[in-house]
Motif scaffolding. Structure first.
Motif: not given
Length: 108
Positions: A59-66, A71-72, A77-78
């Motif tokens: 989730i921390r990495r997803a937050a960084d990407y966002l 990225k969509r 997610a993928s």
């Protein structure tokens, strides 16, 4: 295995492989201990399960990407080996208190 550094080694292993599916057996094997030992040690020294830590790291990495990319959500997610964008969204909301889309709007 030196037990005093085991928690750090577990966390490092997970961070280095945050884009992969979590594999407790591979983690234990890399550390030279049993899966049961990894789980018990981590929980007793960190107050949460290894699985919870893996989820938090993703989730921390997803937050960084966002925050840092365009990225969509389905692509994020993928990249992080979530089974679907809905799975990511549900985990993200549970951890961050808002949807990935709302997070991006607030942080962007």
């Amino acid at each position: 295995v030196r037990e005093d550094g085991l928690s750090r080694r577990i966390m490092d292993f997970i961070q280095e492989r945050v884009h992969e599916r979590y594999d407790l057996k591979a983690l234990a094997s890399a550390l030279g201990v049993t899966p049961q030992h990894v789980c018990a040690w981590f929980k007793s020294h960190n107050g949460r399960t290894v699985g919870a830590y893996v989820n938090e790291a993703k989730i921390r990495r997803a937050a960084d990407y966002l925050r840092e990319t365009d990225k969509r959500i389905t692509e994020i997610a993928s990249l992080l080996s979530f089974s679907s964008s809905q799975h990511l969204a549900t985990a993200f909301r549970a951890t961050m208190g808002m949807s990935p889309r709302d997070w991006r709007r607030r942080m962007g």
